[in-house]
Design a protein around this motif. Structure first.
Motif, short mmCIF file in Angstrom:
data_model
loop_
_atom_site.label_atom_id
_atom_site.label_comp_id
_atom_site.label_asym_id
_atom_site.label_seq_id
_atom_site.Cartn_x
_atom_site.Cartn_y
_atom_site.Cartn_z
N LEU A 67 5.21 -11.16 8.13
CA LEU A 67 5.08 -11.62 5.71
C LEU A 67 5.37 -10.59 5.28
CD1 LEU A 67 2.63 -14.82 6.24
CD2 LEU A 67 5.81 -14.56 6.78
N SER A 68 4.64 -9.59 5.62
CA SER A 68 4.10 -8.59 4.62
C SER A 68 3.11 -7.31 5.26
CB SER A 68 3.36 -9.29 2.80
OG SER A 68 3.56 -8.02 2.25
N SER A 69 3.41 -6.07 4.17
CA SER A 69 2.22 -5.34 4.75
C SER A 69 1.43 -4.86 3.21
CB SER A 69 3.20 -4.04 5.39
OG SER A 69 2.56 -2.98 5.71
N PHE A 70 -0.40 -4.30 4.04
CA PHE A 70 -0.75 -4.42 2.85
C PHE A 70 -1.72 -2.94 3.03
CE2 PHE A 70 -0.03 -8.63 3.58
CZ PHE A 70 -0.05 -8.94 1.82
N TYR A 71 -1.85 -2.21 2.53
CA TYR A 71 -2.33 -1.23 2.42
C TYR A 71 -4.00 -1.71 1.97
CZ TYR A 71 -4.56 3.38 1.53
OH TYR A 71 -5.42 5.16 1.71
N ALA A 72 -4.87 -0.76 3.02
CA ALA A 72 -6.74 -0.52 3.20
C ALA A 72 -6.83 0.15 2.65
CB ALA A 72 -7.05 -1.11 4.60
N ASP A 73 -7.82 0.52 1.63
CA ASP A 73 -8.33 2.23 1.40
C ASP A 73 -9.15 1.96 2.29
OD1 ASP A 73 -9.56 3.99 0.34
OD2 ASP A 73 -9.71 2.87 -1.77
N PRO A 74 -8.67 3.70 3.52
CA PRO A 74 -9.79 3.60 4.86
C PRO A 74 -10.73 4.30 3.73
CG PRO A 74 -8.37 5.82 3.90
CD PRO A 74 -7.85 4.98 2.77
N SER A 75 -11.22 4.29 2.22
CA SER A 75 -12.99 4.81 2.23
C SER A 75 -13.84 3.97 2.30
CB SER A 75 -12.58 5.79 0.21
OG SER A 75 -12.47 4.48 -0.14
N LEU A 76 -13.14 2.18 2.26
CA LEU A 76 -14.15 1.20 2.59
C LEU A 76 -14.75 1.79 3.59
CD1 LEU A 76 -12.46 -0.96 0.99
CD2 LEU A 76 -13.86 0.16 -0.60
N SER A 77 -15.56 1.17 3.53
CA SER A 77 -17.50 1.11 4.57
C SER A 77 -16.60 0.18 5.80
CB SER A 77 -18.52 1.64 4.66
OG SER A 77 -19.26 -0.03 3.69
N ILE A 86 -4.90 -14.83 1.34
CA ILE A 86 -5.50 -13.39 1.27
C ILE A 86 -6.14 -12.83 1.01
CG2 ILE A 86 -3.56 -13.47 3.07
CD1 ILE A 86 -2.74 -11.21 1.31
N ASP A 87 -7.73 -12.51 0.88
CA ASP A 87 -8.24 -11.66 0.43
C ASP A 87 -6.99 -9.56 0.59
OD1 ASP A 87 -10.04 -13.38 -0.05
OD2 ASP A 87 -11.74 -12.84 1.22
N SER A 88 -7.53 -8.74 -0.20
CA SER A 88 -6.78 -7.38 0.12
C SER A 88 -7.15 -6.38 -1.13
CB SER A 88 -5.46 -7.41 -0.27
OG SER A 88 -4.81 -6.49 0.65
N VAL A 89 -7.14 -5.49 -0.95
CA VAL A 89 -7.36 -4.23 -2.28
C VAL A 89 -6.18 -3.53 -2.31
CG1 VAL A 89 -10.09 -4.57 -1.40
CG2 VAL A 89 -8.20 -3.08 -0.16
N HIS A 90 -4.51 -3.57 -1.96
CA HIS A 90 -3.74 -3.38 -1.69
C HIS A 90 -3.48 -2.56 -2.88
CE1 HIS A 90 -2.28 -6.99 -2.03
NE2 HIS A 90 -0.78 -6.69 -2.86
#
Length: 423
Positions: free
Chosen positions: A372-382, A402-406
């Protein structure tokens, strides 16, 4: 930013706040599809302490998506929120969520839950926090979130006012059954009961807990993961079993056990060398089980030496089916469409190089995966503050949330999948 988005997508929060719901195991839409539950916070990420307050409420989808606050809580985490959920399967004007109280004498000191009628504003406090509520809205299952904070911090609640001295395997604690009308509760199954049920040598010196408690659609059976470890700070040392039972704790059934040797218990092992998502990608992990119907359970985990999406039958010990062999090859948060079990919704954990997570539908009839889609996940999040997609169905099976931070903010997104599932 989002890449290869193939379906209409709508961001819910547009007011400078951050929004999330939490876990994949319950829908945040009401049955009519016009209210969408959410938690509202002023931070994109924060280390959780007992004084951090989240607003609890819903997006009014018939009023330009306005967010309406129905309460507040300081009892939440980034993964599961405050276990916010609609009550019952008809009307759904009442919501329940966990709260922090001043009751030091309660079964789980300082923790309880609250029911709010979102139309009248009437509210009522219950003596235990909830983990999951039966679909009929009459009873719930509960655990000690202080234990979870020690064994699996990501899904527990901090409590500075009461530092529990937890037994490894107590006979007076485990999964609690609570009547939502009266607040009366009783112990359904204890940790001592679980340790005696098909015992393993690795349990003897370990601390025990349960997670991923789920009730089947007709409210007649319960599944959960029984976990134990001697090293709580290293998730690769967690051992797992998938178990089912009746709501009163009777008729326990062991569906899977992934007990295995743990070289990580060596004195010179460094847990800091374990990557954020190494645990989720372990070949021994049993995770994210959910009922497909009243009998079948889908789960990511090992069986007969292979790890896959597996389909179990709660009523029979016989054959366990692989779902999406060579296609669904990594752990995810999976649920079946509420109106057509042909469609399996799930996601992936972030790619170690691109940090992208893929949201997809899998067709059980054709064996085809539709991204459906691709979403970036910030690698700095623990590990504790990360933002998994945790996809959730709308009741009509035509949209997912969905929840996301992209897009940097922590936000919720609604994706229209009607074109695909209606073909």
């Amino acid at each position: 930013m989002t890449s290869r988005s193939n379906f209409p997508i709508r961001s819910m929060g547009q007011d400078g706040n951050h929004y999330f719901f939490g876990y994949y195991n319950k829908s945040n839409w009401n049955s009519a599809g016009n209210r969408l539950l959410a938690n509202q916070v002023p931070w994109r990420d924060a280390y959780l302490t007992p004084d951090l307050v989240a607003n609890v409420g819903y997006f009014d989808l018939e009023n330009d998506g306005q967010f309406k606050v129905i309460g507040q809580t300081s009892t939440w985490n980034w993964q599961m929120g405050c276990q916010l959920q609609w009550l019952g399967n008809q009307g759904q004007t009442k919501a329940i969520y966990n709260i922090r109280t001043n009751d030091v004498d309660s079964r789980y000191p300082y923790f309880g839950s609250e029911i709010v009628d979102v139309q009248s504003g009437e509210r009522r406090t219950l003596p235990l926090p909830v983990y999951v509520v039966a679909s009929n809205g009459q009873w719930a299952l509960s655990v000690d979130y202080r234990r979870l904070y020690i064994t699996h911090e990501t899904i527990g609640y901090p409590c500075d006012r009461f530092k529990p001295d937890l037994e490894n395997c107590p006979s007076d604690d485990g999964i609690m059954h609570m009547d939502l009308a009266t607040g009366g509760f009783r112990l359904a199954v204890s940790y001592a009961d679980l340790a005696r049920f098909h015992p393993r040598e690795s349990m003897r010196k370990a601390i025990h807990w349960v997670s991923h408690i789920e009730i089947n659609p007709s409210d007649t059976r319960v599944l959960f993961l029984h976990r134990w470890t001697e090293r709580v700070k290293d998730e690769t040392c967690f051992l797992h079993r998938l178990i089912t039972m009746n709501p009163d704790g009777s008729d326990l059934r062991l569906l899977e056990c992934s007990d295995h040797p743990l070289p990580q218990l060596a004195d010179d092992f460094d847990p800091a060398q374990v990557g954020t998502f190494d645990y989720e990608k372990s070949e021994w992990q049993i995770s994210h089980p959910l009922w497909r119907d009243d009998k079948q359970i889908i789960v990511w985990g090992p069986h007969n030496g292979e790890i896959h999406y597996h389909l179990y039958d709660d009523r029979e010990y016989g054959p366990v089916s692989v779902v999406g062999r060579d296609i669904l090859i990594e752990n995810g948060h999976m649920t079946f469409s509420p109106v057509n079990p042909r469609w399996l919704l799930s996601d992936t954990y972030p790619d170690s190089t691109t940090h992208e997570r893929v949201l997809f539908l899998f067709d059980m009839e054709t064996g085809k995966r539709h991204d459906l889609s691709s979403f970036y996940a910030d690698p700095s999040l623990s590990k504790e503050n990360r933002c998994d997609l945790h996809p959730r169905w709308r009741a009509d099976g035509l949209a997912v949330c969905i929840d996301s931070v992209h897009e940097h903010d922590r936000d919720m997104y609604v994706i229209d999948v009607s074109d695909l599932v209606s073909r």
